[in-house]
Design a protein around this motif. Structure first.
Motif, PDB file in Angstrom:
ATOM      1  N   ARG A 100      46.535  26.519  37.151  1.00 22.00           N
ATOM      2  CA  ARG A 100      45.820  27.623  37.776  1.00 22.00           C
ATOM      3  C   ARG A 100      45.142  28.621  36.831  1.00 22.00           C
ATOM      4  N   THR A 144      41.134  29.753  45.803  1.00 23.91           N
ATOM      5  CA  THR A 144      40.785  30.930  45.001  1.00 23.91           C
ATOM      6  C   THR A 144      39.496  31.588  45.483  1.00 23.91           C
ATOM      7  N   MET A 145      39.425  32.901  45.327  1.00 23.43           N
ATOM      8  CA  MET A 145      38.179  33.621  45.597  1.00 23.43           C
ATOM      9  C   MET A 145      37.072  33.138  44.666  1.00 23.43           C
ATOM     10  N   GLY A 146      37.477  32.572  43.533  1.00 20.53           N
ATOM     11  CA  GLY A 146      36.518  32.136  42.515  1.00 20.53           C
ATOM     12  C   GLY A 146      35.578  31.039  42.988  1.00 20.53           C
ATOM     13  N   TYR A 150      31.780  35.389  43.105  1.00 19.15           N
ATOM     14  CA  TYR A 150      31.796  36.857  42.920  1.00 19.15           C
ATOM     15  C   TYR A 150      30.454  37.569  43.119  1.00 19.15           C
ATOM     16  N   TYR A 187      38.672  25.230  35.934  1.00 19.67           N
ATOM     17  CA  TYR A 187      39.749  25.445  36.911  1.00 19.67           C
ATOM     18  C   TYR A 187      39.179  25.792  38.296  1.00 19.67           C
ATOM     19  N   HIS A 188      38.277  26.796  38.332  1.00 19.31           N
ATOM     20  CA  HIS A 188      37.727  27.208  39.629  1.00 19.31           C
ATOM     21  C   HIS A 188      36.946  26.049  40.265  1.00 19.31           C
ATOM     22  N   VAL A 244      44.401  39.893  34.734  1.00 23.35           N
ATOM     23  CA  VAL A 244      43.869  41.082  34.078  1.00 23.35           C
ATOM     24  C   VAL A 244      44.691  42.366  34.308  1.00 23.35           C
ATOM     25  N   ARG A 247      48.029  42.202  32.696  1.00 19.98           N
ATOM     26  CA  ARG A 247      47.883  42.257  31.235  1.00 19.98           C
ATOM     27  C   ARG A 247      47.688  43.704  30.760  1.00 19.98           C
ATOM     28  N   THR A 259      42.470  45.208  26.656  1.00 24.34           N
ATOM     29  CA  THR A 259      41.457  44.227  26.255  1.00 24.34           C
ATOM     30  C   THR A 259      40.403  44.024  27.350  1.00 24.34           C
ATOM     31  N   HIS A 261      36.920  42.852  28.602  1.00 23.30           N
ATOM     32  CA  HIS A 261      35.881  41.914  28.158  1.00 23.30           C
ATOM     33  C   HIS A 261      34.501  42.475  28.456  1.00 23.30           C
ATOM     34  N   ARG A 328      34.185  34.789  28.041  1.00 19.75           N
ATOM     35  CA  ARG A 328      33.766  33.986  29.200  1.00 19.75           C
ATOM     36  C   ARG A 328      32.259  34.058  29.404  1.00 19.75           C
ATOM     37  N   GLU A 330      30.120  34.911  32.128  1.00 17.78           N
ATOM     38  CA  GLU A 330      30.163  35.518  33.462  1.00 17.78           C
ATOM     39  C   GLU A 330      29.195  36.691  33.493  1.00 17.78           C
TER      40      GLU A 330
HETATM   41  O1  LIG Z   1      42.327  40.760  29.104  1.00 17.13           O
HETATM   42  C1  LIG Z   1      41.476  40.523  29.976  1.00 17.13           C
HETATM   43  C2  LIG Z   1      41.601  39.478  30.904  1.00 17.13           C
HETATM   44  C3  LIG Z   1      40.588  39.293  31.819  1.00 17.13           C
HETATM   45  N1  LIG Z   1      39.498  40.116  31.829  1.00 17.13           N
HETATM   46  C4  LIG Z   1      38.441  39.906  32.835  1.00 17.13           C
HETATM   47  O2  LIG Z   1      39.042  40.061  34.096  1.00 17.13           O
HETATM   48  C5  LIG Z   1      38.448  39.185  35.060  1.00 17.13           C
HETATM   49  C6  LIG Z   1      39.528  38.404  35.754  1.00 17.13           C
HETATM   50  O3  LIG Z   1      40.249  37.596  34.845  1.00 17.13           O
HETATM   51  P1  LIG Z   1      41.712  37.040  35.216  1.00 17.13           P
HETATM   52  O4  LIG Z   1      42.196  36.262  34.053  1.00 17.13           O
HETATM   53  O5  LIG Z   1      42.574  38.146  35.718  1.00 17.13           O
HETATM   54  O6  LIG Z   1      41.405  36.114  36.497  1.00 17.13           O
HETATM   55  P2  LIG Z   1      40.827  34.640  36.669  1.00 17.13           P
HETATM   56  O7  LIG Z   1      40.555  33.959  35.376  1.00 17.13           O
HETATM   57  O8  LIG Z   1      39.662  34.735  37.599  1.00 17.13           O
HETATM   58  O9  LIG Z   1      41.992  33.839  37.373  1.00 17.13           O
HETATM   59  C7  LIG Z   1      43.021  34.451  38.143  1.00 17.13           C
HETATM   60  O10 LIG Z   1      42.553  34.868  39.383  1.00 17.13           O
HETATM   61  C8  LIG Z   1      41.974  33.816  40.213  1.00 17.13           C
HETATM   62  C9  LIG Z   1      41.525  34.492  41.474  1.00 17.13           C
HETATM   63  S1  LIG Z   1      39.856  35.044  41.380  1.00 17.13           S
HETATM   64  O11 LIG Z   1      39.662  35.756  40.109  1.00 17.13           O
HETATM   65  O12 LIG Z   1      38.997  33.868  41.383  1.00 17.13           O
HETATM   66  O13 LIG Z   1      39.599  35.912  42.492  1.00 17.13           O
HETATM   67  C10 LIG Z   1      43.047  32.765  40.465  1.00 17.13           C
HETATM   68  O14 LIG Z   1      42.481  31.720  41.215  1.00 17.13           O
HETATM   69  C11 LIG Z   1      43.601  32.246  39.160  1.00 17.13           C
HETATM   70  O15 LIG Z   1      44.643  31.320  39.397  1.00 17.13           O
HETATM   71  C12 LIG Z   1      44.138  33.408  38.319  1.00 17.13           C
HETATM   72  O16 LIG Z   1      44.616  32.943  37.064  1.00 17.13           O
HETATM   73  C13 LIG Z   1      37.424  38.356  34.280  1.00 17.13           C
HETATM   74  O17 LIG Z   1      36.180  38.914  34.488  1.00 17.13           O
HETATM   75  C14 LIG Z   1      37.856  38.501  32.828  1.00 17.13           C
HETATM   76  O18 LIG Z   1      36.784  38.384  31.895  1.00 17.13           O
HETATM   77  C15 LIG Z   1      39.379  41.154  30.922  1.00 17.13           C
HETATM   78  O19 LIG Z   1      38.402  41.913  30.923  1.00 17.13           O
HETATM   79  N2  LIG Z   1      40.375  41.318  30.007  1.00 17.13           N
END
Ligand SMILES: O=c1ccn([C@@H]2O[C@H](COP(=O)(O)OP(=O)(O)O[C@H]3O[C@H](CS(=O)(=O)O)[C@@H](O)[C@H](O)[C@H]3O)[C@@H](O)[C@H]2O)c(=O)[nH]1
Length: 404
Positions: A100, A144-146, A150, A187-188, A244, A247, A259, A261, A328, A330
């Motif tokens: 995931r 996932t919302m992904g 977005y 993954y998405h 995020v 974290r 952190t 991004h 990323r 994005e």
């Molecule tokens: O230290 C960080 C970590 C992430 N981001 C940013 O925060 C956003 C979200 O990142 P994330 O790692 O919290 O979320 P994501 O990779 O999208 O994945 C997580 O959230 C998804 C839901 S969604 O995001 O698609 O709505 C689920 O499907 C996944 O299993 C879960 O790991 C991104 O724009 C990323 O660039 C930061 O700015 N700093």
């Protein structure tokens, strides 16, 4: 009900298994323990100390008298999953058993291949085995919302389907289509592929399927995981599996700059872990009938911009914010408005970002801070080779390396 929780050893799977067991259901956790193997591969561990799944099940029985049955099984082994379904004949199946993490899926070509093989085969094997065994289980999948990508194109994102009007020689024709997918990582992408598999098996074989398009989960405890220290949920802080908001909260607890991004202009959908398990319960209570289209819920409760979350956490804890090159690919900034009417209609009372619950995560992080390896905090997984060259240093000035 007899419920199979596939992936019931994971971050959302474990508290879901406990929540449903607490409601009196007979729970069978099916898991290949791949998350624990990936921890070993990456050399990281859950912030919270996790016992073996067998030990966790034993403690749950000791505390509640309810049994959780654990089955070590890999969904990629088709014959075994078919035999298991034929023997246990669950009335509902909750499918969390996929890799995931987006950053993990982008780590290298090998990780891309693993994620696609694992996720797509797991889902398809399950669907084929459900048809073959003839069990009439309601399948609830954690999507996932992904899959939507977005971007609202000026209108809120609907729950799975889009009404479109197509010009034909006989005049305009109304169609309902799956919302066009625009996945942002391998993954998405696998969850987008899952959607097509579900659509096909619902229409061809009358399988009853619900797909939950979940946002980013935050928080750690649920009412059940709080009951005993050994029932504690896993909690990821590393650059691959940590999400995020969690974290940022952990980083603040260890004095690590938050952190963010890029500009932090990404807007995402969020949901607290307690609401996540409640939504699964609500989805189970509202199964589609055979022959109906796949039911899709948007499993999120609010949207936030990443830099606003960083500011909120910084204000609350005094943490510094660090704007880093984005690993990323994005959009720098995006607006996101999402419909979630179906869960609200079923009685969900959303838990929104509250200082109390945010503080609870910081407290957990402080308690287990000695288990954190600071060098595993940065996100080292870059979306393209070009980006990998630009993402060079972490906020503490250390050079980042790509793990292959
Ligand atoms: O230290 C960080 C970590 C992430 N981001 C940013 O925060 C956003 C979200 O990142 P994330 O790692 O919290 O979320 P994501 O990779 O999208 O994945 C997580 O959230 C998804 C839901 S969604 O995001 O698609 O709505 C689920 O499907 C996944 O299993 C879960 O790991 C991104 O724009 C990323 O660039 C930061 O700015 N700093």
């Amino acid at each position: 009900m007899r419920i199979a929780v596939l992936g019931g050893d994971g971050f959302v799977g474990w508290p879901t298994a406990l929540h449903l067991s607490d409601l009196g259901h007979e729970i069978h956790i099916v898991d290949n323990l791949s998350r624990r193997w990936i921890d070993t591969e990456l050399g990281v561990q859950s912030l919270t100390p996790m016992d073996s799944i067998q030990e966790r099940c034993r403690i749950w029985h000791q505390e509640t008298g309810q049994r959780l049955h654990f089955h070590l099984l890999d969904l990629r082994e088709y014959d075994r999953i078919r035999a298991w379904l034929a023997e246990y004949r669950p009335e509902a199946i909750i499918h969390f058993a996929e890799q995931r993490a987006a950053p993990y899926s982008m780590k290298s070509d090998r990780h891309k291949v693993y994620t696609v093989n694992n996720n797509v085969n797991a889902t398809h094997n399950l669907l084929a085995a459900m048809v073959e065994t003839g069990i009439d289980a309601h399948l609830v999948h954690l999507g996932t919302m992904g899959v939507y990508g977005y971007s609202t194109v000026g209108a809120p994102i609907p729950e799975g389907y889009l009404d479109v009007s197509v010009e034909t020689p006989a005049g305009p024709k109304e169609l309902e289509i799956l919302y066009p997918t625009r996945p942002g990582s391998v993954y998405h992408m696998t969850k987008s592929l899952d959607q097509i598999l579900f659509q096909y098996y619902a229409q061809n074989d009358g399988l009853r399927i619900t797909d939950l398009h979940q946002g980013i989960v935050w928080g750690t405890h649920t009412n059940q995981t709080r009951r005993h220290p050994q029932l504690i949920n896993r909690f990821d802080y590393d650059g691959d599996y940590g999400t995020v908001l969690n974290r940022f909260l952990i980083q603040s607890a260890i004095g690590y700059p938050l952190t963010v991004h890029g500009t932090g202009g990404q807007t995402r959908a969020f949901i607290h872990i307690q609401d996540s398990v409640r939504c699964v319960e609500l989805a189970l209570s509202d199964a589609p009938k055979a022959g109906e289209r796949v039911k899709i819920f948007n499993q999120m409760t609010e949207t936030h911009r990443v830099r606003d979350l960083a500011e909120l956490v910084a204000k609350m804890t005094g943490a510094k914010v660090s704007f880093l090159p984005n690993p990323r690919k994005e959009a720098d900034e995006n607006e996101l408005v999402v419909r979630n009417d179906q869960f609200l209609a079923l009685g969900l009372k959303p838990i929104t970002l509250q200082e109390g619950l945010l503080g609870e995560v910081v407290d957990v992080a402080k308690k287990f801070a000695h288990r954190i390896d600071r060098s595993r905090v940065p996100c080292v997984s870059a979306w393209t080779k070009d980006i990998a060259q630009r993402v060079e240093h972490d906020p503490e000035g250390r050079r980042l390396r790509s793990v292959s």
